[in-house]
Design a protein around this motif. Sequence first.
Motif, PDB file in Angstrom:
ATOM      1  N   VAL A 174     -14.550   0.490  -0.063  1.00  0.00           N
ATOM      2  CA  VAL A 174     -13.823   0.877  -1.397  1.00  0.00           C
ATOM      3  C   VAL A 174     -12.472   0.710  -0.936  1.00  0.00           C
ATOM      4  O   VAL A 174     -11.812   0.335  -2.094  1.00  0.00           O
ATOM      5  CB  VAL A 174     -14.161   2.525  -1.640  1.00  0.00           C
ATOM      6  CG1 VAL A 174     -13.284   3.067  -2.668  1.00  0.00           C
ATOM      7  CG2 VAL A 174     -15.592   2.856  -1.577  1.00  0.00           C
ATOM      8  N   ASN A 175     -11.977   1.181   0.181  1.00  0.00           N
ATOM      9  CA  ASN A 175     -10.576   0.757   0.489  1.00  0.00           C
ATOM     10  C   ASN A 175      -9.784   1.514  -0.512  1.00  0.00           C
ATOM     11  O   ASN A 175      -8.832   0.968  -0.829  1.00  0.00           O
ATOM     12  CB  ASN A 175     -10.237  -0.931   0.329  1.00  0.00           C
ATOM     13  CG  ASN A 175     -10.742  -1.809   1.660  1.00  0.00           C
ATOM     14  OD1 ASN A 175     -10.949  -1.071   2.768  1.00  0.00           O
ATOM     15  ND2 ASN A 175     -11.342  -2.923   1.232  1.00  0.00           N
ATOM     16  N   ALA A 176      -9.886   2.923  -0.328  1.00  0.00           N
ATOM     17  CA  ALA A 176      -9.031   3.556  -1.559  1.00  0.00           C
ATOM     18  C   ALA A 176      -7.604   3.570  -0.706  1.00  0.00           C
ATOM     19  O   ALA A 176      -6.994   4.282  -1.515  1.00  0.00           O
ATOM     20  CB  ALA A 176      -9.857   5.138  -1.369  1.00  0.00           C
ATOM     21  N   HIS A 177      -7.539   3.417   0.418  1.00  0.00           N
ATOM     22  CA  HIS A 177      -6.144   3.402   0.815  1.00  0.00           C
ATOM     23  C   HIS A 177      -5.295   2.207   0.591  1.00  0.00           C
ATOM     24  O   HIS A 177      -3.995   2.254   0.839  1.00  0.00           O
ATOM     25  CB  HIS A 177      -6.303   3.287   2.518  1.00  0.00           C
ATOM     26  CG  HIS A 177      -6.752   2.224   2.938  1.00  0.00           C
ATOM     27  ND1 HIS A 177      -8.241   1.877   2.909  1.00  0.00           N
ATOM     28  CD2 HIS A 177      -6.323   1.212   3.863  1.00  0.00           C
ATOM     29  CE1 HIS A 177      -8.237   0.792   3.457  1.00  0.00           C
ATOM     30  NE2 HIS A 177      -7.475   0.230   4.247  1.00  0.00           N
ATOM     31  N   ARG A 178      -5.943   1.402  -0.179  1.00  0.00           N
ATOM     32  CA  ARG A 178      -5.214   0.054  -0.559  1.00  0.00           C
ATOM     33  C   ARG A 178      -4.446   0.595  -1.849  1.00  0.00           C
ATOM     34  O   ARG A 178      -4.972   1.117  -2.758  1.00  0.00           O
ATOM     35  CB  ARG A 178      -6.058  -0.887  -0.599  1.00  0.00           C
ATOM     36  CG  ARG A 178      -6.556  -1.424   0.719  1.00  0.00           C
ATOM     37  CD  ARG A 178      -5.543  -2.605   1.010  1.00  0.00           C
ATOM     38  NE  ARG A 178      -6.062  -3.286   2.423  1.00  0.00           N
ATOM     39  CZ  ARG A 178      -5.576  -3.139   3.501  1.00  0.00           C
ATOM     40  NH1 ARG A 178      -4.495  -2.747   3.609  1.00  0.00           N
ATOM     41  NH2 ARG A 178      -5.907  -3.400   4.676  1.00  0.00           N
ATOM     42  N   GLY A 179      -3.340  -0.191  -2.022  1.00  0.00           N
ATOM     43  CA  GLY A 179      -2.875  -0.303  -3.506  1.00  0.00           C
ATOM     44  C   GLY A 179      -2.270   1.340  -3.976  1.00  0.00           C
ATOM     45  O   GLY A 179      -1.807   1.923  -3.265  1.00  0.00           O
ATOM     46  N   ASP A 187       0.664  -1.071  -0.027  1.00  0.00           N
ATOM     47  CA  ASP A 187       0.026  -0.086   0.169  1.00  0.00           C
ATOM     48  C   ASP A 187       0.915   1.259   0.030  1.00  0.00           C
ATOM     49  O   ASP A 187       1.961   1.299   0.783  1.00  0.00           O
ATOM     50  CB  ASP A 187      -0.946   0.002   1.267  1.00  0.00           C
ATOM     51  CG  ASP A 187      -1.848  -1.108   1.269  1.00  0.00           C
ATOM     52  OD1 ASP A 187      -2.352  -1.663   0.077  1.00  0.00           O
ATOM     53  OD2 ASP A 187      -2.372  -1.595   2.399  1.00  0.00           O
ATOM     54  N   CYS A 188       0.435   2.224  -0.944  1.00  0.00           N
ATOM     55  CA  CYS A 188       1.245   3.269  -0.935  1.00  0.00           C
ATOM     56  C   CYS A 188       0.682   4.714  -0.155  1.00  0.00           C
ATOM     57  O   CYS A 188       0.969   5.594  -0.362  1.00  0.00           O
ATOM     58  CB  CYS A 188       1.423   3.748  -2.425  1.00  0.00           C
ATOM     59  SG  CYS A 188       2.571   2.508  -3.185  1.00  0.00           S
ATOM     60  N   LEU A 189      -0.032   4.183   0.727  1.00  0.00           N
ATOM     61  CA  LEU A 189      -0.901   5.420   1.516  1.00  0.00           C
ATOM     62  C   LEU A 189       0.229   6.451   2.443  1.00  0.00           C
ATOM     63  O   LEU A 189      -0.091   7.762   2.311  1.00  0.00           O
ATOM     64  CB  LEU A 189      -1.890   5.082   2.647  1.00  0.00           C
ATOM     65  CG  LEU A 189      -2.681   5.857   3.271  1.00  0.00           C
ATOM     66  CD1 LEU A 189      -3.508   6.226   2.384  1.00  0.00           C
ATOM     67  CD2 LEU A 189      -3.375   5.367   4.291  1.00  0.00           C
ATOM     68  N   ILE A 190       1.509   6.056   2.694  1.00  0.00           N
ATOM     69  CA  ILE A 190       2.297   6.886   3.382  1.00  0.00           C
ATOM     70  C   ILE A 190       3.389   7.075   2.260  1.00  0.00           C
ATOM     71  O   ILE A 190       4.524   7.808   2.874  1.00  0.00           O
ATOM     72  CB  ILE A 190       2.966   6.108   4.623  1.00  0.00           C
ATOM     73  CG1 ILE A 190       3.802   4.785   4.269  1.00  0.00           C
ATOM     74  CG2 ILE A 190       1.879   6.066   5.622  1.00  0.00           C
ATOM     75  CD1 ILE A 190       4.308   4.283   5.557  1.00  0.00           C
ATOM     76  N   CYS A 191       3.199   7.150   1.134  1.00  0.00           N
ATOM     77  CA  CYS A 191       3.945   7.651   0.003  1.00  0.00           C
ATOM     78  C   CYS A 191       4.616   9.130   0.480  1.00  0.00           C
ATOM     79  O   CYS A 191       5.571   9.494  -0.051  1.00  0.00           O
ATOM     80  CB  CYS A 191       3.439   7.526  -1.423  1.00  0.00           C
ATOM     81  SG  CYS A 191       4.471   7.941  -2.717  1.00  0.00           S
ATOM     82  N   LEU A 192       3.504  10.087   0.823  1.00  0.00           N
ATOM     83  CA  LEU A 192       3.674  11.504   0.846  1.00  0.00           C
ATOM     84  C   LEU A 192       4.582  11.751   1.869  1.00  0.00           C
ATOM     85  O   LEU A 192       5.150  12.974   2.175  1.00  0.00           O
ATOM     86  CB  LEU A 192       2.353  12.329   0.882  1.00  0.00           C
ATOM     87  CG  LEU A 192       1.429  12.035  -0.139  1.00  0.00           C
ATOM     88  CD1 LEU A 192       0.121  12.747  -0.004  1.00  0.00           C
ATOM     89  CD2 LEU A 192       2.089  12.233  -1.689  1.00  0.00           C
TER      90      LEU A 192
END
Length: 459
Positions: free
Chosen positions: A276-281, A166-171
């Motif tokens: 929706v799990n928008a935080h995934r992938g 998961d790339c949620l913490i990419c920022l």
Amino acid sequence: MYDFIIIGSGTSGGMAAFTLQSGGAKCLMLEAGKRFRREDFPLSEVVYTPQLFWGGGADFTVAADMAILRGKCVGGGSIVNQALMDRFDDVALNDWRSDTGIDYFTAEGMDPHYSAAEANIIMQTIPPEWRNRNQELFIKGMDANGFHWHPLRRAQSDCGTMDGNDCLICLGGCHRGSKRSTMESFIPKAEEQGLEVRAETQVTQIESRGDSVVVHTQCNGKADKIEAKRVILAAGALGTTELLLKSGFKDKYPALGTKFAMHPQFMNYAIFEEPVNAHRGALQGVASEDPEMRKEGYKLENVFAPPIAVATVTQKTGRDLQEFMKWYTHLGCIEVAIRDENAGEMFLNNAGRLQVRKELTAQDKERKRKGFEAIRRVFDVLKPREIVYGPMGFGLHSMGGCCVGQNDKTSVVNPEFTLHHHPNIHCADISTFPNAPGINPALTVYAITHRMATGLLNN
Ligand SMILES: Cc1cc2nc3c(=O)[nH]c(=O)nc-3n(C[C@H](O)[C@H](O)[C@H](O)COP(=O)(O)OP(=O)(O)OC[C@H]3O[C@@H](n4cnc5c(N)ncnc54)[C@H](O)[C@@H]3O)c2cc1C
């Protein structure tokens, strides 16, 4: 003595250091923020936000109704950004050309510099199989309305999306080294060739002395001075403008601090019955590419954010916020980004602190209204439980303050990205943008910096 001191290590600083050092110049890079290794980026939003962003997370406009985000670390904006890499289209380049009279702002004129940047950054266009449900919903709603969209190109090499990453913490910095920040693409290569980098060193003033420039710094509370033949300003729209204002350049350049724009963005949500799990992938895979929206001056981005950011932009409090955040995994999200007029201004207040005055003009408000209306139409097709509009604007693309142009009354740097009348001070960072392109700016910052740096080497 150094040939160049480069102030700032973000998109422009990284490209300048790489090009100049590879060309045989002796360079020193000074960066106010910390230096992180891949494995050291904090994992939690509440920890990385104050460590990697100016203002402990955000700066605010004078009216405190819009937030401005900018990276503060070695790698600057390229560490905290979404790494979407777009060339400017003819609309943006024509506007720059007619605003400045500079003839190389054409697709052909910019092509060698875009190509040089692209050759050194690994990029991937997000394929359909990496899309998450948030992106599938966006596409369905766009198609039903006849709106055009496109897959996004990112500076990334291996996000591991198909392996469940998961790339949620990419920022907050990329642990995998997948995001191709200047710390992956440019700075280490320049260091191998002799670039010296000093982190946690803030430049407080620059002084031009004819054949050289003296740079005043603060590091861990200690003041110092360093001299170089030339200086490259690469501290971003706020950083570079602040430095020139504090160094007394406003008398020379009436345009210093003017023409500020920031592509104000507003995140809007739809709550769905199903997860929706928008935080995934992949955090972001598609965006609008609609000729009508381009003409009207806005675009829709299909994005998401970690919980604190999501909560903040709703401006909800108490039970309302608690109730909304229970639905975090059921949220779809679409953001509108406005191509705003560059009517903002940066100046120093009586205490010598940088202030940003930025209000939406009547045209900006109309563009925002149209963007919200388009989002409502996309969400309506998807039949959510509820649509939650995000009232709080924020800017990720601060631009202007030291605009490029032909004369010292209306601009600060000349077409070769050298300060008017100061042949040893150069700048091609985002502060030089003459107006807001309505397109992701980073690739163009790389390109104009490449143009400036190769010009310096050739001379
Ligand atoms: C959250 C976020 C997402 C974004 N997503 C995208 C995207 O997907 N695509 C895109 O094209 N753009 C994106 N951007 C914008 C893009 O990152 C910036 O436009 C770009 O990095 C600007 O480059 P720059 O070199 O001018 O400034 P920066 O990259 O901001 O670098 C300036 C550097 O100078 C340092 N500095 C400032 N003042 C001083 C000083 N006095 N002394 C020493 N150092 C100083 C700063 O700490 C910083 O490291 C995003 C920005 C943010 C914040």
